[in-house]
Design a protein around this motif. Structure first.
Motif, mmCIF file in Angstrom:
data_model
loop_
_atom_site.group_PDB
_atom_site.id
_atom_site.type_symbol
_atom_site.label_atom_id
_atom_site.label_comp_id
_atom_site.label_asym_id
_atom_site.label_seq_id
_atom_site.Cartn_x
_atom_site.Cartn_y
_atom_site.Cartn_z
ATOM 1 N N ARG A 55 81.552 72.483 98.295
ATOM 2 C CA ARG A 55 79.850 72.283 98.534
ATOM 3 C C ARG A 55 79.748 71.398 99.332
ATOM 4 N NH1 ARG A 55 76.468 74.767 95.505
ATOM 5 N NH2 ARG A 55 78.069 75.023 93.889
ATOM 6 N N PRO A 56 78.904 71.403 100.606
ATOM 7 C CA PRO A 56 78.605 70.436 101.543
ATOM 8 C C PRO A 56 77.736 69.334 100.992
ATOM 9 C CG PRO A 56 77.410 72.626 102.136
ATOM 10 C CD PRO A 56 78.260 73.070 100.844
ATOM 11 N N MET A 61 80.199 65.956 106.076
ATOM 12 C CA MET A 61 81.107 65.867 104.694
ATOM 13 C C MET A 61 80.579 66.853 103.890
ATOM 14 S SD MET A 61 81.303 61.706 104.681
ATOM 15 C CE MET A 61 82.837 61.769 103.961
ATOM 16 N N GLY A 62 81.741 67.218 102.982
ATOM 17 C CA GLY A 62 81.471 67.863 101.584
ATOM 18 C C GLY A 62 82.410 67.709 100.672
ATOM 19 N N LEU A 63 82.540 68.321 99.371
ATOM 20 C CA LEU A 63 83.334 68.458 98.511
ATOM 21 C C LEU A 63 83.966 69.564 98.407
ATOM 22 C CD1 LEU A 63 81.043 66.347 95.939
ATOM 23 C CD2 LEU A 63 83.021 65.549 97.622
ATOM 24 N N THR A 76 86.750 64.585 98.921
ATOM 25 C CA THR A 76 85.753 64.441 99.810
ATOM 26 C C THR A 76 86.620 65.079 101.259
ATOM 27 O OG1 THR A 76 84.819 62.700 98.564
ATOM 28 C CG2 THR A 76 84.376 63.229 101.103
ATOM 29 N N ILE A 77 85.928 66.007 101.871
ATOM 30 C CA ILE A 77 86.579 66.231 103.161
ATOM 31 C C ILE A 77 85.466 66.286 104.435
ATOM 32 C CG2 ILE A 77 88.294 67.620 102.128
ATOM 33 C CD1 ILE A 77 86.222 69.967 102.586
ATOM 34 N N PRO A 81 86.407 73.826 105.100
ATOM 35 C CA PRO A 81 87.497 74.190 104.445
ATOM 36 C C PRO A 81 87.637 75.909 104.255
ATOM 37 C CG PRO A 81 85.980 73.481 102.987
ATOM 38 C CD PRO A 81 85.430 73.502 104.218
ATOM 39 N N LYS A 82 86.740 76.493 104.953
ATOM 40 C CA LYS A 82 86.617 78.098 104.809
ATOM 41 C C LYS A 82 88.043 78.656 104.974
ATOM 42 C CE LYS A 82 84.167 82.023 106.240
ATOM 43 N NZ LYS A 82 83.289 82.687 107.213
#
Length: 95
Positions: A55-56, A61-63, A76-77, A81-82
């Motif tokens: 989830r962006p 950033m996203g989770l 948190t990234i 990450p696809k």
């Protein structure tokens, strides 16, 4: 155990020094192999991991969510990450 894929994630450490709040980012890796998924503090065997999702929450950033039989774990990234999630789901469907 051979790593199949890995993805960096961050932890934000907050501290107060001289009445000022400071933020420090520490980078860790989430990785998986045929046997398990690893993070800084946890190891999940493949049968314990049910799914991964993303989830962006901003442009940068996203989770990433790790759905396990132990509960939901969130990281948190800063990277997309696809490919990481697709590779994981292909592995899970093959097991």
């Amino acid at each position: 155990m051979e790593m199949i894929a890995q993805l960096p994630y961050i932890k934000v450490i907050r501290s107060i020094e001289e009445n000022q709040q400071h933020y420090k980012e520490e980078e860790y890796m989430i990785a998986f192999s045929l046997e398990a998924v690893w993070t800084d503090g946890e190891v999940f065997h493949q049968h314990e991991v049910l799914d991964m999702s993303f989830r962006p929450f901003s442009n940068q950033m996203g989770l990433i969510y790790l759905h396990t039989i132990k509960g939901l774990y969130c990281y948190t990234i800063k990277e997309n990450p696809k490919m990481f999630i697709e590779t994981f789901k292909q592995l899970k469907s093959a097991l």
